[in-house]
Write an enzyme that holds these catalytic residues in place. Structure first.
Site, PDB file in Angstrom:
ATOM      1  N   ARG A  98       0.859  -1.183   0.000  1.00  0.00           N
ATOM      2  CA  ARG A  98       0.000   0.000   0.000  1.00  0.00           C
ATOM      3  C   ARG A  98       0.898   1.236   0.000  1.00  0.00           C
ATOM      4  NH1 ARG A  98      -2.224  -1.168   4.223  1.00  0.00           N
ATOM      5  NH2 ARG A  98      -1.037   0.190   5.594  1.00  0.00           N
ATOM      6  N   HIS A 119      -1.472   3.336   6.719  1.00  0.00           N
ATOM      7  CA  HIS A 119      -2.568   2.442   7.112  1.00  0.00           C
ATOM      8  C   HIS A 119      -3.895   3.193   7.164  1.00  0.00           C
ATOM      9  CE1 HIS A 119      -4.681  -0.724   9.337  1.00  0.00           C
ATOM     10  NE2 HIS A 119      -5.107   0.229  10.140  1.00  0.00           N
ATOM     11  N   TYR A 170       8.050   3.739  10.118  1.00  0.00           N
ATOM     12  CA  TYR A 170       8.389   2.315  10.084  1.00  0.00           C
ATOM     13  C   TYR A 170       8.684   1.779   8.675  1.00  0.00           C
ATOM     14  CZ  TYR A 170       3.335   2.037   9.106  1.00  0.00           C
ATOM     15  OH  TYR A 170       2.073   2.213   8.577  1.00  0.00           O
TER      16      TYR A 170
END
Length: 355
Positions: free
Chosen positions: A260, A264, A273
């Site tokens: 993606r 999120h 991250y």
């Protein structure tokens, strides 16, 4: 009884690919049989979905949508898997899987109402075989398994498909659904979109298994790993799984390895991250760019087509968000009335308090 070496389960499996990043068919045996019109329709839906996602992110930041989970980068898994189904099949989504619902028949303005928390966002039109997105991680897996049991009992040659991410494959509902479907040979497809992170947790820290596809072994069902940035690999895998299911051969677990491009959710910061280097490597596998190269070589698509679809998508999104915003606002009495054919006495009393 033949003993299977333990090493079989500790080695990773290669993901099925059909189309290279350069737009060349590298696995003719798995290339789905698609007409030129179908190929253009798949591309249309992928470009439309990417543009809609761009706009939805902005709408969320403007406060015109509630919760919204971005999808850019995952179009091949979403559009390809739904395209491989029949309209009579049932889609049981997680909260990110709005595109599958819309392309399966849910009006876009109702998807926006769902995001805004409006009750009519969940009022599924007659003949549209979808459930609303499940916020509880993994719960939709049990729903799909139950629907598939209904298909089997009624002797209907229909299929249920359910979606989750790699994080969802760590939930108890995931294992319960697989085990039940394996035991009763149910016509259900478990489709896991493995984008490498369960929000911020990398896949390597979620499980000791080398792949999610391996987890099918314990349930006694086939497990397949596919290149989730390759729409043809996704279509091929889902078509084969659906064919098995319709013939009474049971469930299939599909792990689609994807990425993606956005965080999120709108409250997430993926830069904490994920590295720029990693993102750059995955950008080179962009599912839309990959398909565009293939179609351009066949003379079926041009950059002008992409620009045209983008403008159409922008106009459609603007029209549909306005329709959602003009829908009559919710009231507590109206919410109560929408839940029952005949409202119970104690709820009539509660309605009176609000009125």
């Amino acid at each position: 009884m033949t003993k299977v070496p333990y090493e079989v389960y500790t080695e990773d499996v290669e993901a099925l690919s059909v189309l290279s990043p350069d737009g060349e068919v590298i696995n003719k045996d798995k290339m789905p049989a698609l007409t030129d019109d179908q190929l253009k329709e798949i591309m249309y839906r992928m470009v439309f979905t990417r543009t809609w996602d761009d706009r939805a992110v902005n709408l969320g930041r403007q406060g015109r949508l509630g919760f919204y989970a971005p999808v850019s980068g995952q179009e091949a898994t979403m559009i390809g898997s739904e395209f491989a189904l029949q309209k009579e099949d049932f889609v049981c989504p997680g909260y990110r899987d709005i595109p599958q619902l819309v392309w399966h028949g849910l009006p876009l303005y109702q998807a926006f109402l769902y995001s805004r928390g409006h009750q009519h966002g969940g009022q599924i039109p007659e003949g549209v075989n979808v459930l609303m997105p499940q916020i509880i991680i993994g719960a939709q897996i049990l729903h799909a398994t139950g629907i598939a049991m209904g298909f089997k009992l009624k002797k209907q040659q229909n299929v249920a498909i359910t979606y989750t991410g790699d994080g969802g494959s760590s939930e108890g509902d995931f294992y319960e659904g697989l085990n039940y479907a394996g035991r009763f040979k149910l016509p259900v497809i478990f489709f896991v979109q493995n984008n490498g992170y369960a929000i911020t947790t990398p896949f390597a820290k979620q499980t000791a298994a080398k792949s999610i596809a391996h987890k099918a072994v314990a349930a006694g069902i086939p497990g397949i790993k596919v290149d989730g940035m390759d729409v043809f690999a996704v279509i091929s895998a889902v078509q084969e799984a659906a064919e098995r299911a319709r013939k009474g051969e049971g469930a299939t677990l599909i792990e689609a390895v994807t990425y993606r491009f956005r965080p999120h959710s709108l409250s997430d910061d993926a830069s904490k991250y994920r590295s720029k280097e990693e993102e750059g490597q995955w950008n080179e596998k962009d599912p839309i760019a990959r398909l565009a190269k293939y179609l351009e070589k066949k003379g079926l698509w041009t950059e002008e087509d992409t620009l045209r679809v983008r403008e159409e998508a922008k106009a459609t999104v603007n029209e549909q968000i306005k329709k959602a915003e003009q829908t009559e606002k919710m009231t507590v009495p109206g919410l109560i009335d929408s839940m029952f054919e005949v409202t119970p006495k104690h709820l009539e009393e509660q309605k009176a308090d609000f009125e």
